[in-house]
Each structure stands twice: as C-alpha cells, then as structure tokens.
Design an enzyme around this catalytic site. Structure first.
Site, mmCIF file in Angstrom:
data_model
loop_
_atom_site.group_PDB
_atom_site.id
_atom_site.type_symbol
_atom_site.label_atom_id
_atom_site.label_comp_id
_atom_site.label_asym_id
_atom_site.label_seq_id
_atom_site.Cartn_x
_atom_site.Cartn_y
_atom_site.Cartn_z
ATOM 1 C CB SER A 88 -0.917 0.013 1.220
ATOM 2 O OG SER A 88 -0.242 0.593 2.318
ATOM 3 C CE LYS A 89 -2.945 5.655 -2.874
ATOM 4 N NZ LYS A 89 -2.866 4.482 -3.691
ATOM 5 N NE ARG A 90 -1.927 3.379 4.890
ATOM 6 C CZ ARG A 90 -2.755 3.417 3.821
ATOM 7 N NH1 ARG A 90 -2.908 4.528 3.138
ATOM 8 N NH2 ARG A 90 -3.402 2.334 3.447
#
Length: 434
Positions: free
Chosen positions: A210-212
């Site tokens: 994910s982006k995080r």
RNA sequence: GACCCGUUCGUCUAGCGGUUAGGACACCGCCCUUUCACGGCAGUAACACGGGUUCGAUUCCCGUACGGGUCGCCA
C-alpha cells in the site's frame, strides 16, 4: 503494420507506486522487445486527484527510472490527447453509440448505467491462461456520473480502442474486471486486445503493498540514492524470470530477453534488502566519472557541497565497493570533507577498552610529522616506525588512528584517509582527540 | 458470501514424470585484508496437505487448507 501497442495508464495519486513502476516496466520491455509503441496515458477522470504535482510525480518517476514513452503527455502522438480529462468529446461519442443500441439507461440519480449482460466470458490470458467466468452476477456498471464525468471501466476501454492498444498488460487485480471490459468491447463491436495479467507485489508482511508501506513510492528510492537501473533490474526480477542463474541484467539485455512467458504466476513479496544489493552491484561496477556526476548533486542536497576535486578517482574507486545507495556515501565521506563529524559510540567504547590511546596517538603524530612527502608508501612506513618505537605491532595503531581521524571503526583505507586529509588536518585530529 | 487467480528454502526464483531439487538475497563459517566493505570458498534451509493417474510424481488430475484479488458514481 500490426505492430505492438501497449500502454501504462496510471492515475495521478501523488506518487509513482513500485507496483505501477513494474507494470510500466513490463509494458515498456514488451514494447521495446517487439519494436512496438509504449504509450503513457494519464487516467485523471477523478478531478480531485488531478493536480500538476500528482502528474509530475508520474513523469519524474518514470524518467528517473529511464522509462521513456513514445506517445503521451509532454511527448504527443497521433492518438492523443493522452490525458483522459481532455478526451471528453471522444467519450461522449462512444456513449452515444451505447445509448443508440439501447444498452444503457439513466438511474434515479441521473447517472448512466450499462446493462450488464452477465454472459459467460472466457479470457485467453497470456499469463494466467484460459480463465472462465461462467456464473456472473454483476450489477449494471455506471459509465457516467450524474455530473457528466465518466467512470474508469468505460474510459479505459474506449481509450484502448481509440489508441489501438494491442496488448493490455496490467495488474492481476484487474483480471476480475476483464469480463466487464469484454462486455463493452462486444457492445462496441470491437475485437478486444490480448490481455496479460501480471501478479501483484506484496509488502514484506504479505499483504498488498500500500501507499504507506516503506518503499512503496519510487520517489523514496530516488531520495535514498538507489541506482535507478538497479531498481529496474530488481523490479524486473520480481515476477519475471530470465531463467538463468544470474541476477544482473542491464536494461538492453532485459529488452532482448523479456517475454510474457517468463512472467511468474504467484504474487511476490518485495524485499528492500535484495533491491539494495542489486543497486550496490550497479555502483560497484561504476566508473569514477559517472559516479562523481551522480554523487556531487546528491551530496549537495544532503548539505555537503563538495568541489569535484575532493572526489578523486582513487577515492571513488574505493567508495564504490562500499555503497549500495548514494546515501551510504554520506557518512563515509563526511570526515573527509568537513572537520566536525560524529564519533561512533561503538568505536569510542572499543578504543576506551584498550586503555588510554593518547601515547599511541602522540607517537603516530611524531612519526607523521617526520614525513615530508605525504605519500601512501611513506605514510605506511611512518605508522610502522611509530609502532616500532612503542614496541607494538603496526595493527595495534591502525584502529586508534582511524578513530581519531574519522570517528569510525570502518571506512576507507587509512593511508587514503591520511592522504585526503593532508598533514595539517591529520596532525590536528590526532592531537585533538578525543 | 459469490466469482477469479495462486502455493518449491525466511524472501525472489529454476524445474516442465526418473535431479544429490539448481541459483540469488538474507543468515552462518572460513579465506583475503590495517578497519568496514568488496571478492572467493563452504554450510544451514524448500516441493502446503490428502486422494488419484503412473512402474515412478515437485512436475498431470481432483479435493482440502492457506494466501491474494474482484464484486464502487476509486483507478
């Protein structure tokens, strides 16, 4: 001309995701391998995301990696425009076709929906093989919102038709969406392209990256000073295999060897460790001049403005084997470039455990002071003389000398350090320590 | 839940009926070495499970388990 046309169609989310970068790479490799066309298309139908910065993140990420596009924004091409936000007229035209055939209707909210035929679909996927969807029960998909803007599935298919895309190479998360795309192709009476769904990249915990997650954005690799071709090399090996017991494949070689058959089936977990190792392999083989060229601006952004003559070939030749990323070079170079540098706690502790280093450092300073030429051979000899006078082995002086001069227990060869520092600074550091 | 995809060392992978199951990262040991690295050499470590098919299954088929994905007026 039945040449290959593929596209990478990212949405401007504010970053170029590594998963997206790999999708772009596979498309790019496929195009280059077949002397085809690689198209960049920005899927910016969601107005909120469509900012200049978000667009720039895609362009600069691809450019840094070295993935150039034949058609797309900032480049042009005969099938433009390449931003969906500029293609509304085309979508209106296609929507009219759908409406004329009675395949759509307006729902209560005013959005336009496409009647899902829910007919069985078979996808002859180039990677997943024949995939059958026999029992579909999907809701009618929205193709246009009440505010007039269009929805992904619709514009994606229309653009692929209009841009003459021959092969859709995309993430496996789209495999289940493909039957609906086929519905659209059928409604438009257009032969669909070939599909190739590539497995996903998972983070080190095994869930979808994910982006995080650390390392999710290509910009992070650039900021950390990874070798761009090394990152590409790593990404290529993540989900694709050249079927050879080798890891380092320069870009040109990737192009000649790439084929969809080599793409593996299962999802792959991302390993920052191995990515770093491959990046290091690229630095290890880098000549001094190009290394200096990338290192100087990197040091500058790290706050270490450095004149080029401070990085002579001899230094870079030794430096390149010690780094995996350019940021590894910063602490290594710091004591050579400035006079204020940290002393590693572990190095200081080890030194203290060996007794008072002052007599050793004084002896070294005395011997060094006798050296007129300040050349490697002489410096080496000077250390030997100091050891002799103290009745110690030369090795016993190396560590204290290193810590006094650089604050580190590791690093460049000692004579290289002395040479770089020069007589004055070397003697000053020996006298000043701790 | 329905539908789809997948499953070889911790990780990335090779293998495509008979192999001592190979390579790489990581780990461990040794060598090289003034240090740290680099490099070299060696080692630990894998076919998810259960049924078939077959003389023989990691490899083919079917289940199960587990993992992932899709089912949006996000893309």
């Amino acid at each position: 001309m039945s040449s290959v046309r593929v596209r990478f169609a990212p949405s401007p989310t504010g970053m170029l995701h590594v998963g997206g970068a790999r999708t772009a790479l596979f498309n790019w490799l496929f195009a280059r391998h077949h002397s085809g066309t690689f198209i960049l298309r920005v899927e910016d139908t969601d107005q909120q995301r469509n900012t200049p910065e978000a667009n720039e993140a895609i362009f600069s990420g691809l450019t840094w990696l070295g993935l150039d596009w034949d058609e797309g924004p900032n480049r042009g091409g005969s099938h433009g425009p390449y931003r969906q936000s500029e293609r509304t007229g085309i979508y209106e035209r296609y929507l009219a076709k759908l409406q004329d055939s009675g395949a759509t209707y307006s729902d209560e909210s005013g959005a336009i929906r496409f009647r899902c035929p829910n007919s069985p679909r078979r996808i002859a996927d180039l990677i997943c093989g024949d995939t059958h969807f026999e029992q579909r029960s999907e809701p009618d998909m929205t193709v246009r919102r009440a505010d007039g803007s269009f929805i992904f599935h619709f514009v994606n298919v229309v653009d692929d038709i209009e841009m003459g895309v021959t092969h859709v190479i995309r993430g496996e998360d789209h495999l289940s969406n493909t039957p609906r795309h086929l519905d659209l192709y059928e409604a438009f009476r257009v032969e669909p392209p070939r599909f190739a769904h590539i497995p996903l990249i998972l983070n080190e915990n095994g869930s979808k990256m994910s982006k995080r997650d650390e390392g999710a954005s290509v910009a992070e690799y650039r900021a950390a000073g990874y070798h761009p071709t090394g990152v590409l090399n790593y990404l290529a090996l993540l989900g694709w295999s050249p079927k050879e017991d080798r890891e380092i494949f320069p870009l040109e070689e990737l192009v000649t060897r790439f084929s969809l058959e080599g793409i593996t089936r299962g999802n792959a977990k991302f390993s920052l460790e191995k990515c770093g190792w491959i990046s290091g392999q690229y630095f290890h083989g880098m000549d001094p001049e190009p290394l200096r060229e990338v290192l100087l601006p990197f040091l500058a952004t790290a706050g270490l403005e450095t004149p080029a003559d401070q990085l002579p070939d001899a230094l870079l030749l030794e430096l390149r084997t010690k780094i995996r990323t350019l940021s590894d070079a910063v602490p290594l170079l710091l004591p050579l470039l400035v006079d204020v540098f940290p002393v590693e706690a572990a190095a200081a502790a080890k030194l203290a455990s060996q007794g008072d280093p002052s007599p050793l450092l004084r002896a070294l300073a005395t011997s060094f002071a006798e050296e007129s030429s300040w050349q490697p051979a002489g410096l080496e000899a000077a250390i030997g003389r100091a050891a002799e006078r103290l009745g110690l082995k030369k090795g016993a002086l190396m560590f204290p000398c290193r810590v006094a001069l650089t604050g580190q227990s590791g690093g460049f060869g000692l004579t290289l350090v002395l040479e770089r520092l020069g007589r004055e600074r070397s003697l000053e550091r020996l006298g000043r320590f701790p």
